[in-house]
Design an enzyme around this catalytic site. Structure first.
Site, PDB file in Angstrom:
ATOM      1  N   ARG A 259     -10.440 -11.486   1.557  1.00  0.00           N
ATOM      2  CA  ARG A 259     -11.244 -12.555   0.962  1.00  0.00           C
ATOM      3  C   ARG A 259     -10.507 -13.890   1.004  1.00  0.00           C
ATOM      4  O   ARG A 259     -11.125 -14.952   1.027  1.00  0.00           O
ATOM      5  CB  ARG A 259     -11.641 -12.153  -0.459  1.00  0.00           C
ATOM      6  CG  ARG A 259     -10.489 -11.933  -1.382  1.00  0.00           C
ATOM      7  CD  ARG A 259     -10.874 -11.127  -2.620  1.00  0.00           C
ATOM      8  NE  ARG A 259     -10.907  -9.686  -2.364  1.00  0.00           N
ATOM      9  CZ  ARG A 259     -11.247  -8.790  -3.273  1.00  0.00           C
ATOM     10  NH1 ARG A 259     -11.595  -9.168  -4.505  1.00  0.00           N
ATOM     11  NH2 ARG A 259     -11.252  -7.501  -2.980  1.00  0.00           N
TER      12      ARG A 259
ATOM     13  N   GLU B  63      -6.410  -9.459   0.483  1.00  0.00           N
ATOM     14  CA  GLU B  63      -6.100 -10.592   1.361  1.00  0.00           C
ATOM     15  C   GLU B  63      -7.284 -11.000   2.236  1.00  0.00           C
ATOM     16  O   GLU B  63      -7.360 -12.143   2.675  1.00  0.00           O
ATOM     17  CB  GLU B  63      -4.901 -10.228   2.251  1.00  0.00           C
ATOM     18  CG  GLU B  63      -5.219  -9.438   3.528  1.00  0.00           C
ATOM     19  CD  GLU B  63      -5.811  -8.050   3.272  1.00  0.00           C
ATOM     20  OE1 GLU B  63      -5.608  -7.526   2.159  1.00  0.00           O
ATOM     21  OE2 GLU B  63      -6.486  -7.507   4.162  1.00  0.00           O
TER      22      GLU B  63
ATOM     23  N   ASP C 112      -7.890  -3.151  10.386  1.00  0.00           N
ATOM     24  CA  ASP C 112      -8.342  -4.164   9.439  1.00  0.00           C
ATOM     25  C   ASP C 112      -8.775  -5.459  10.132  1.00  0.00           C
ATOM     26  O   ASP C 112      -9.119  -6.431   9.477  1.00  0.00           O
ATOM     27  CB  ASP C 112      -7.233  -4.436   8.410  1.00  0.00           C
ATOM     28  CG  ASP C 112      -7.781  -4.825   7.053  1.00  0.00           C
ATOM     29  OD1 ASP C 112      -8.972  -4.530   6.791  1.00  0.00           O
ATOM     30  OD2 ASP C 112      -7.036  -5.432   6.269  1.00  0.00           O
TER      31      ASP C 112
ATOM     32  N   ASP D 254      -2.907  -7.495  -1.878  1.00  0.00           N
ATOM     33  CA  ASP D 254      -3.651  -6.591  -1.005  1.00  0.00           C
ATOM     34  C   ASP D 254      -5.139  -6.970  -0.914  1.00  0.00           C
ATOM     35  O   ASP D 254      -5.863  -6.451  -0.074  1.00  0.00           O
ATOM     36  CB  ASP D 254      -3.492  -5.144  -1.503  1.00  0.00           C
ATOM     37  CG  ASP D 254      -3.852  -4.114  -0.446  1.00  0.00           C
ATOM     38  OD1 ASP D 254      -4.036  -4.513   0.733  1.00  0.00           O
ATOM     39  OD2 ASP D 254      -3.940  -2.925  -0.785  1.00  0.00           O
TER      40      ASP D 254
ATOM     41  N   LYS E 195       0.842  -1.206   0.000  1.00  0.00           N
ATOM     42  CA  LYS E 195       0.000   0.000   0.000  1.00  0.00           C
ATOM     43  C   LYS E 195       0.875   1.253   0.000  1.00  0.00           C
ATOM     44  O   LYS E 195       1.989   1.220   0.516  1.00  0.00           O
ATOM     45  CB  LYS E 195      -0.865   0.021   1.261  1.00  0.00           C
ATOM     46  CG  LYS E 195      -2.021  -0.953   1.259  1.00  0.00           C
ATOM     47  CD  LYS E 195      -2.862  -0.797   2.513  1.00  0.00           C
ATOM     48  CE  LYS E 195      -3.999  -1.810   2.548  1.00  0.00           C
ATOM     49  NZ  LYS E 195      -4.992  -1.585   1.480  1.00  0.00           N
TER      50      LYS E 195
HETATM   51  N1  BES Z   1      -8.289  -3.703   4.181  1.00  0.00           N
HETATM   52  C1  BES Z   1      -8.407  -3.271   2.834  1.00  0.00           C
HETATM   53  C2  BES Z   1      -9.686  -2.486   2.572  1.00  0.00           C
HETATM   54  C3  BES Z   1      -9.806  -1.175   3.292  1.00  0.00           C
HETATM   55  C4  BES Z   1      -9.281  -0.026   2.745  1.00  0.00           C
HETATM   56  C5  BES Z   1     -10.483  -1.101   4.481  1.00  0.00           C
HETATM   57  C6  BES Z   1      -9.404   1.184   3.393  1.00  0.00           C
HETATM   58  C7  BES Z   1     -10.624   0.107   5.147  1.00  0.00           C
HETATM   59  C8  BES Z   1     -10.081   1.254   4.597  1.00  0.00           C
HETATM   60  C9  BES Z   1      -8.380  -4.474   1.904  1.00  0.00           C
HETATM   61  O1  BES Z   1      -7.616  -5.538   2.321  1.00  0.00           O
HETATM   62  C10 BES Z   1      -7.822  -4.006   0.612  1.00  0.00           C
HETATM   63  O2  BES Z   1      -6.679  -3.662   0.593  1.00  0.00           O
HETATM   64  N2  BES Z   1      -8.632  -4.015  -0.432  1.00  0.00           N
HETATM   65  C11 BES Z   1      -8.211  -3.583  -1.707  1.00  0.00           C
HETATM   66  C12 BES Z   1      -8.757  -4.552  -2.722  1.00  0.00           C
HETATM   67  C13 BES Z   1      -8.197  -4.361  -4.095  1.00  0.00           C
HETATM   68  C14 BES Z   1      -6.725  -4.726  -4.110  1.00  0.00           C
HETATM   69  C15 BES Z   1      -8.975  -5.220  -5.051  1.00  0.00           C
HETATM   70  C16 BES Z   1      -8.760  -2.179  -1.944  1.00  0.00           C
HETATM   71  O3  BES Z   1      -9.873  -1.897  -1.485  1.00  0.00           O
HETATM   72  O4  BES Z   1      -8.052  -1.367  -2.524  1.00  0.00           O
HETATM   73 ZN    ZN Z   2      -7.361  -5.722   4.319  1.00  0.00          ZN
HETATM   74 MN    MN Z   3      -5.587  -5.343   1.747  1.00  0.00          MN
END
Ligand code: BES
Ligand code: ZN
Ligand code: MN
Length: 483
Positions: free
Chosen positions: A339, A337, A276, A335, A265
């Site tokens: 799911r 992860e 998270d 990222d 990230k």
């Molecule tokens: N934990 C994040 C989602 C998230 C982002 C929760 C901001 C709360 C605030 C999740 O694991 C993630 O990184 N999701 C990605 C998915 C993408 C790579 C398809 C996302 O939302 O960017």
């Molecule tokens: Zn996450």
């Molecule tokens: Mn993630």
């Protein structure tokens, strides 16, 4: 904070603070010979919602906190606002104990138990402090006990019992969420879960990485393998219902820190990825509330706890893993992860033959884009379950909104090399994440997924865990228990 009931007559009350309407304040002051003080102090008071006034009377009721508009009929939304304002004003006062007399305020269809619950939740939320790591902690609010005045006990006793249980569950969820990620790791979540195992109706167990290996949980392990902290699948069984009755299952995403892994990230606000594990915190908080309320139902709670880190041993984009269900997944983005840990947790929880499975996860940033922070997203393969969750959200003021799970979205997850990819395209990211999870739900299982990325925590100046959706889950589970 402790909530209790009182039905003593307003005229014979003794309390350092009475929270009520103008009319009742006048009646109490008359009965106690302090009517002159009250009239003088309230001379310029506008009796409207959004207004409130504290008057020191110095009698048996030494103060009144007068809530404007509380003699009118209000909508439920207005009543909730009034309760929130009352809680805010009350917690600023230097009183250890108070009585709330707002039961006479009408709230469009909201009966006594609903009104009590709304007040208790407002006070519970407002009284919460987290200063475990401040060398000079912010002072705790003075208020220790709140007595709720009702004319007719009826179902009020039960409402207060449930309110105390919810208070404990919410505080647990918020504390777990706020705890820093160097402390709150998978082992810490297991230790916290084990504390619930002291109760006679509760059994806590765990699958360590060796056991998960044996069960073929390649998706979960692909996430935890980049971290020095071993992952844990935590299982809590609460047997409060009939033996013959199938349990309700809760599953929580417990990523104790999400760096993104090799798909790292960007640094901005990465600290918020300690939140998270808020899905896990919420299912643990709801479980705590169910246990404390001794609800007559069977519950099984599974927490998928892992840390998502980059390292020489971490999963790469393009790696293919086999899940516990036997399906293969091409990991195109490390990222995505949540799911991955959840699909193996969902497969595992179904071995307990639950009638319903509800998973809770801070799953996607796309969910925040779609709904912001006011509503949690609900996805469900069953209309009745979706309606029950939405209704529980309305009743508890912890609202959710249903999103589509249409077949047409599934094709976004096509992989050239495995059964499914772990990401869809740019569009509908929260929906395609739900579609991924749905592939691991067996036929006939009623399943819902809640994406709480926007609702479970706040950023900015008020950064912190909200404890959502514990109120929604607890309200739903009370309904399932026939209360
Ligand atoms: N934990 C994040 C989602 C998230 C982002 C929760 C901001 C709360 C605030 C999740 O694991 C993630 O990184 N999701 C990605 C998915 C993408 C790579 C398809 C996302 O939302 O960017
Ligand atoms: Zn996450
Ligand atoms: Mn993630």
């Amino acid at each position: 904070m402790k909530f209790s009931l009182t039905d003593s007559d307003a005229g014979s009350l003794r309390t350092p603070c009475l929270v009520t309407s103008l009319k009742i304040a006048r009646r109490v002051a008359s009965a106690q010979g302090t009517r002159r003080q009250l009239n003088l102090a309230a001379e310029d008071f506008k009796d409207q919602t959004d207004q409130n006034l504290v008057v020191n009377l110095g009698g048996d009721v030494s103060r009144v906190l007068i809530m404007g508009g509380a003699d009118n009929s209000l909508s439920q939304a207005r009543f909730r606002k009034l309760a929130n304002q009352a809680a805010q004003a009350l917690l600023k006062l230097p009183v250890k104990q108070a009585v709330v007399a707002l039961d006479q305020t009408r709230a469009e269809g909201g009966k006594t138990p609903w009104k009590l619950q709304t007040i208790m939740q407002a006070v519970s939320r407002e009284a919460y402090r987290y200063s475990a790591y401040k060398s000079k902690p912010a002072p705790q609010p003075a208020l220790r006990t709140l007595r709720l005045l009702v004319k007719d006990r009826g179902k009020a006793g039960q409402a207060v019992r449930l309110g105390n249980a919810l208070h404990n569950g919410l505080a647990l969820a918020r504390d777990l969420g706020n705890e820093p990620p160097n402390v709150c790791d998978p082992a810490y979540l297991l230790k916290e879960a084990r504390k619930m195992g002291r109760h006679a109706k509760v059994r806590v167990s765990n699958l360590d990485e060796r056991k998960m290996e044996a069960l073929g949980m390649g998706a979960f392990l692909a996430v935890s393998k980049g971290s020095d902290k071993p992952g844990q699948m935590i299982i809590i069984r609460y047997d409060g219902g009939k033996k013959s009755e199938a349990p309700v299952a809760l599953v929580g995403k417990g990523i104790t820190f999400d760096t993104g892994g090799i798909s790292l990230k960007p640094p901005g606000a990465m600290d918020e990825m300690k939140f998270d594990m808020c899905g896990a915190a919420a299912v643990l908080g709801a479980t705590r509330a169910v246990i404390d309320a001794n609800l007559p139902l069977n519950l099984i709670t599974v927490v998928a706890a892992a840390e998502n880190m980059p390292s020489g041993g971490a999963t790469r984009p393009a790696d293919i893993v086999t899940t516990a269900s036997g399906k293969t997944v091409e990991i195109l983005n490390t990222d995505a992860e949540g799911r991955l840990v959840l699909c193996d947790a969902i497969t595992h929880v179904q071995s307990f033959k639950p009638k319903t499975v509800i998973d809770v996860a801070t799953l996607t940033g796309a969910c925040i884009v779609a709904l912001g922070s006011h509503a949690s997203a609900v996805y469900a393969n069953d209309d009745t379950l979706a309606q029950q969750l939405l209704a529980a959200g309305e009743a508890s003021g912890d609202r959710a909104w249903r999103m589509p799970l249409w077949e047409e979205y599934q094709s976004a997850l096509r992989s050239n090399f495995a059964d499914v990819a772990n990401i869809g395209g740019r569009e509908a990211g929260s929906v395609t994440a739900a579609c991924f999870l749905q592939r691991f739900v067996d036929d006939g299982v009623h399943w819902a997924h809640m994406d709480v990325a926007g609702s479970a925590f706040q950023g900015g100046a008020r950064k912190g865990s909200t404890g959502r959706p514990v109120p929604l889950l607890f309200s739903y589970l009370c309904g399932q228990a026939g209360l």
